[in-house]
Design a protein around this motif. Structure first.
Motif, PDB file in Angstrom:
ATOM      1  N   LEU A 102       0.833  -1.206   0.000  1.00  0.00           N
ATOM      2  CA  LEU A 102       0.000   0.000   0.000  1.00  0.00           C
ATOM      3  C   LEU A 102       0.867   1.255   0.000  1.00  0.00           C
ATOM      4  O   LEU A 102       0.530   2.257  -0.614  1.00  0.00           O
ATOM      5  CB  LEU A 102      -0.936  -0.006   1.217  1.00  0.00           C
ATOM      6  N   ARG A 103       2.004   1.175   0.697  1.00  0.00           N
ATOM      7  CA  ARG A 103       2.920   2.328   0.694  1.00  0.00           C
ATOM      8  C   ARG A 103       3.494   2.552  -0.706  1.00  0.00           C
ATOM      9  O   ARG A 103       3.606   3.673  -1.164  1.00  0.00           O
ATOM     10  CB  ARG A 103       4.060   2.104   1.682  1.00  0.00           C
ATOM     11  N   ARG A 104       3.871   1.450  -1.361  1.00  0.00           N
ATOM     12  CA  ARG A 104       4.420   1.583  -2.722  1.00  0.00           C
ATOM     13  C   ARG A 104       3.357   2.146  -3.669  1.00  0.00           C
ATOM     14  O   ARG A 104       3.641   2.965  -4.524  1.00  0.00           O
ATOM     15  CB  ARG A 104       4.920   0.227  -3.218  1.00  0.00           C
ATOM     16  N   ARG A 105       2.108   1.674  -3.448  1.00  0.00           N
ATOM     17  CA  ARG A 105       1.005   2.155  -4.278  1.00  0.00           C
ATOM     18  C   ARG A 105       0.822   3.662  -4.095  1.00  0.00           C
ATOM     19  O   ARG A 105       0.649   4.398  -5.047  1.00  0.00           O
ATOM     20  CB  ARG A 105      -0.266   1.416  -3.859  1.00  0.00           C
ATOM     21  N   LYS A 106       0.919   4.072  -2.837  1.00  0.00           N
ATOM     22  CA  LYS A 106       0.763   5.489  -2.529  1.00  0.00           C
ATOM     23  C   LYS A 106       1.917   6.292  -3.140  1.00  0.00           C
ATOM     24  O   LYS A 106       1.727   7.388  -3.644  1.00  0.00           O
ATOM     25  CB  LYS A 106       0.765   5.664  -1.004  1.00  0.00           C
ATOM     26  N   LEU A 107       3.099   5.702  -3.081  1.00  0.00           N
ATOM     27  CA  LEU A 107       4.283   6.359  -3.630  1.00  0.00           C
ATOM     28  C   LEU A 107       4.135   6.518  -5.139  1.00  0.00           C
ATOM     29  O   LEU A 107       4.420   7.573  -5.695  1.00  0.00           O
ATOM     30  CB  LEU A 107       5.524   5.528  -3.298  1.00  0.00           C
ATOM     31  N   ARG A 108       3.671   5.451  -5.799  1.00  0.00           N
ATOM     32  CA  ARG A 108       3.475   5.523  -7.248  1.00  0.00           C
ATOM     33  C   ARG A 108       2.482   6.620  -7.584  1.00  0.00           C
ATOM     34  O   ARG A 108       2.654   7.363  -8.532  1.00  0.00           O
ATOM     35  CB  ARG A 108       2.950   4.186  -7.777  1.00  0.00           C
ATOM     36  N   SER A 109       1.441   6.683  -6.784  1.00  0.00           N
ATOM     37  CA  SER A 109       0.431   7.698  -7.016  1.00  0.00           C
ATOM     38  C   SER A 109       1.052   9.076  -6.846  1.00  0.00           C
ATOM     39  O   SER A 109       0.803   9.990  -7.619  1.00  0.00           O
ATOM     40  CB  SER A 109      -0.708   7.477  -6.029  1.00  0.00           C
ATOM     41  N   TYR A 110       1.921   9.207  -5.837  1.00  0.00           N
ATOM     42  CA  TYR A 110       2.581  10.489  -5.578  1.00  0.00           C
ATOM     43  C   TYR A 110       3.488  10.872  -6.737  1.00  0.00           C
ATOM     44  O   TYR A 110       3.551  12.016  -7.148  1.00  0.00           O
ATOM     45  CB  TYR A 110       3.389  10.388  -4.288  1.00  0.00           C
ATOM     46  N   VAL A 119      -8.584   3.984  -4.905  1.00  0.00           N
ATOM     47  CA  VAL A 119      -8.705   2.586  -4.513  1.00  0.00           C
ATOM     48  C   VAL A 119      -9.351   1.819  -5.661  1.00  0.00           C
ATOM     49  O   VAL A 119     -10.322   2.282  -6.256  1.00  0.00           O
ATOM     50  CB  VAL A 119      -9.572   2.466  -3.259  1.00  0.00           C
ATOM     51  N   ASP A 120      -8.751   0.709  -5.998  1.00  0.00           N
ATOM     52  CA  ASP A 120      -9.323  -0.109  -7.061  1.00  0.00           C
ATOM     53  C   ASP A 120     -10.642  -0.708  -6.586  1.00  0.00           C
ATOM     54  O   ASP A 120     -10.679  -1.443  -5.614  1.00  0.00           O
ATOM     55  CB  ASP A 120      -8.331  -1.230  -7.417  1.00  0.00           C
TER      56      ASP A 120
ATOM     57  N   ASP B 185       9.970  14.852   7.917  1.00  0.00           N
ATOM     58  CA  ASP B 185       9.747  15.558   6.674  1.00  0.00           C
ATOM     59  C   ASP B 185       8.304  15.384   6.218  1.00  0.00           C
ATOM     60  O   ASP B 185       7.700  14.349   6.419  1.00  0.00           O
ATOM     61  CB  ASP B 185      10.717  14.984   5.626  1.00  0.00           C
ATOM     62  N   GLY B 186       7.766  16.404   5.583  1.00  0.00           N
ATOM     63  CA  GLY B 186       6.378  16.326   5.110  1.00  0.00           C
ATOM     64  C   GLY B 186       6.175  15.220   4.117  1.00  0.00           C
ATOM     65  O   GLY B 186       5.148  14.547   4.106  1.00  0.00           O
ATOM     66  N   VAL B 187       7.167  15.000   3.271  1.00  0.00           N
ATOM     67  CA  VAL B 187       7.042  13.944   2.263  1.00  0.00           C
ATOM     68  C   VAL B 187       7.006  12.584   2.951  1.00  0.00           C
ATOM     69  O   VAL B 187       6.190  11.728   2.624  1.00  0.00           O
ATOM     70  CB  VAL B 187       8.223  13.997   1.272  1.00  0.00           C
ATOM     71  N   GLY B 188       7.878  12.412   3.928  1.00  0.00           N
ATOM     72  CA  GLY B 188       7.899  11.149   4.668  1.00  0.00           C
ATOM     73  C   GLY B 188       6.569  10.894   5.348  1.00  0.00           C
ATOM     74  O   GLY B 188       6.034   9.807   5.312  1.00  0.00           O
ATOM     75  N   ALA B 189       6.012  11.951   5.946  1.00  0.00           N
ATOM     76  CA  ALA B 189       4.748  11.808   6.663  1.00  0.00           C
ATOM     77  C   ALA B 189       3.621  11.445   5.709  1.00  0.00           C
ATOM     78  O   ALA B 189       2.704  10.711   6.061  1.00  0.00           O
ATOM     79  CB  ALA B 189       4.422  13.091   7.401  1.00  0.00           C
ATOM     80  N   ALA B 190       3.722  11.937   4.478  1.00  0.00           N
ATOM     81  CA  ALA B 190       2.649  11.676   3.509  1.00  0.00           C
ATOM     82  C   ALA B 190       2.511  10.200   3.202  1.00  0.00           C
ATOM     83  O   ALA B 190       1.442   9.738   2.832  1.00  0.00           O
ATOM     84  CB  ALA B 190       2.926  12.448   2.220  1.00  0.00           C
ATOM     85  N   PHE B 191       3.600   9.451   3.354  1.00  0.00           N
ATOM     86  CA  PHE B 191       3.548   8.022   3.018  1.00  0.00           C
ATOM     87  C   PHE B 191       3.342   7.147   4.233  1.00  0.00           C
ATOM     88  O   PHE B 191       3.296   5.941   4.123  1.00  0.00           O
ATOM     89  CB  PHE B 191       4.828   7.596   2.308  1.00  0.00           C
ATOM     90  N   ASP B 192       3.237   7.752   5.388  1.00  0.00           N
ATOM     91  CA  ASP B 192       3.088   6.955   6.595  1.00  0.00           C
ATOM     92  C   ASP B 192       1.638   6.542   6.746  1.00  0.00           C
ATOM     93  O   ASP B 192       0.778   7.369   6.973  1.00  0.00           O
ATOM     94  CB  ASP B 192       3.550   7.775   7.799  1.00  0.00           C
ATOM     95  N   LEU B 193       1.364   5.257   6.602  1.00  0.00           N
ATOM     96  CA  LEU B 193      -0.039   4.803   6.649  1.00  0.00           C
ATOM     97  C   LEU B 193      -0.506   4.681   8.083  1.00  0.00           C
ATOM     98  O   LEU B 193       0.241   4.298   8.922  1.00  0.00           O
ATOM     99  CB  LEU B 193      -0.148   3.461   5.954  1.00  0.00           C
TER     100      LEU B 193
END
Lengths: 210, 193
Positions: A102-110, A119-120, B185-193
């Motif tokens: 999910l983190r990688r998915r979010k990263l790709r989206s970013y 969400v699919d 960092d804001g970017v780091g926080a953005a990816f923290d689920l």
């Protein structure tokens, strides 16, 4: 590497390994018996895939994560101490892999690399309903609304809800899977149910039935 | 006293626990219409979500393919990885570069110290620095061209890694690890689920 070196021989489903208890399987895996590990995969993969699916919400990703879970479990089998059940341990790896995905998915989206970050919504439920088309439509709508309600939950709460209700796991077992305290798991569970109630209430699904 | 503050009313968490089958319902639940209604709502929520939650379709025929993939992954990870022929050469070249840079730095050091001494004796240099500083503070101008960004070391490393990720020379895991380091960092926080 030569491809033919990767020839894989599967243990038949009716092999002696299929009759073994979990403890015997664990001992044999530690002794290097690959048939015993095949048996673990055979016993647990379907439940594990369903669990991952409820967390990551995508069938292809669910299969990939479950696969990676077993490969990691094989590599790290020396770390399995047997304090919790084997399945609890597998759940823990699967949960961590799901969150990583999910983190990688979010990263790709970013990074705007293909995924649009949404969400699919491609649930493909098997409907076990009557031939009545109205009932079928209502059931499908209901599933969609329940699915949308579940999608509102953060991944950890989805995982907790899924383990509690679909795997009948106690809060203590779930806490061991997630590496958190039992109190934190309970709080997350209550929070998840409150959110679900709120969502379903807004869609009118909790209105008194006629 | 408002109804929701009634001391005997059950808290939502208690109602959820009861609806989940934990514990026994207290007498208040039977007597209080407000708590009974809320309890019913939680009960229905759980009934709907547990019976109508979609399942992933899984055909038993898929299990064979799944197990094959798992076994193949295990075989691949346990096979020794061949070392590319250029890797030892690259290592040697890198070492040589480090030695050369260290040597160059040792040679340049006395010259830099001399330049620094000369600069401190020059009033023009001091005026220029003050002017530059006031420009940044008052005008908000940094003197950089449009589009240039002033980065700290962490940001710089992150952007380099993102560039590497975009051209496929860094893995997602490496990138995620870097983001994990930037928790503040804001970017780091953005990816923290």
């Amino acid at each position: 590497m030569q491809r033919e070196n990767l020839a894989i021989a599967f243990t038949p489903a009716d092999s002696p390994a299929s009759q073994m208890s979990e403890q015997v399987l664990v001992d044999r895996i530690r002794a290097g018996d690959s048939a015993a590990f095949d048996e673990v995969v055979r016993r647990h993969h379907e439940r594990l895939i369903q669990f991952v699916y409820r967390v990551v919400n995508d069938p292809d990703d669910a299969a990939d994560v479950a696969q990676e879970t077993f490969i990691k479990a094989h590599r790290r089998f020396g770390e399995f101490r047997g304090h919790a059940g084997l399945f609890t341990w597998l759940y823990r790896i699967a949960y961590n892999e799901s969150i990583s995905l999910l983190r990688r998915r979010k990263l790709r989206s970013y990074l705007r690399l293909g995924s649009d970050g949404t969400v699919d919504q491609s649930w493909d439920p098997a409907l076990s309903i009557d031939d009545d088309p109205t009932a079928e439509m209502e059931s499908e709508q209901l599933q969609q609304q329940v699915e949308a309600a579940a999608a509102q939950l953060p991944p950890r709460q989805r995982a907790i809800f899924s383990m509690k209700h679909f795997e009948d796991m106690s809060h203590g077992d779930i806490a061991r899977v997630l590496g958190r305290s039992e109190g934190a798991v309970r709080a997350n569970y209550f929070h998840a149910v409150r959110k679900l109630r709120q969502y379903l209430s807004q869609t009118g699904l909790l209105d008194p039935q006629p | 006293m408002p109804n929701h503050l009634h001391p005997n009313h059950l808290h939502d968490d208690e109602l959820i626990a009861l609806a989940s089958g934990e514990g026994e319902a207290p007498k208040h639940l039977k007597d209080c219409p407000r708590c009974a209604l809320r309890f019913k709502e939680f009960e229905r929520t759980l009934a709907l979500t547990t019976t109508s939650m979609p399942q992933m379709e899984w055909n038993p025929l898929q299990s064979g393919g799944f197990m094959h993939q798992v076994r193949r992954g295990i075989e691949l990870q346990s096979a020794p990885r061949p070392v590319p022929w250029w890797q030892p050469a690259l290592g040697g070249a890198g070492l040589m570069l480090v030695v050369l840079l260290a040597f160059q730095a040792a040679v340049d050091q006395p010259a830099l110290e001399q330049d620094s001494l000369l600069a401190s004796e020059s009033p023009d240099t001091i005026d220029f620095d003050e002017e530059g500083l006031s420009r940044i503070l008052v005008d908000g101008s940094t003197g950089f061209e449009y589009g240039e960004t002033v980065l700290n070391d962490e940001d710089d490393e992150l952007l380099i890694l993102i560039d590497a990720y975009l051209i496929d020379t860094a893995t997602e895991d490496e990138l995620m690890m870097s983001l994990g380091d930037l928790t503040e960092d804001g970017v780091g926080a953005a990816f923290d689920l």
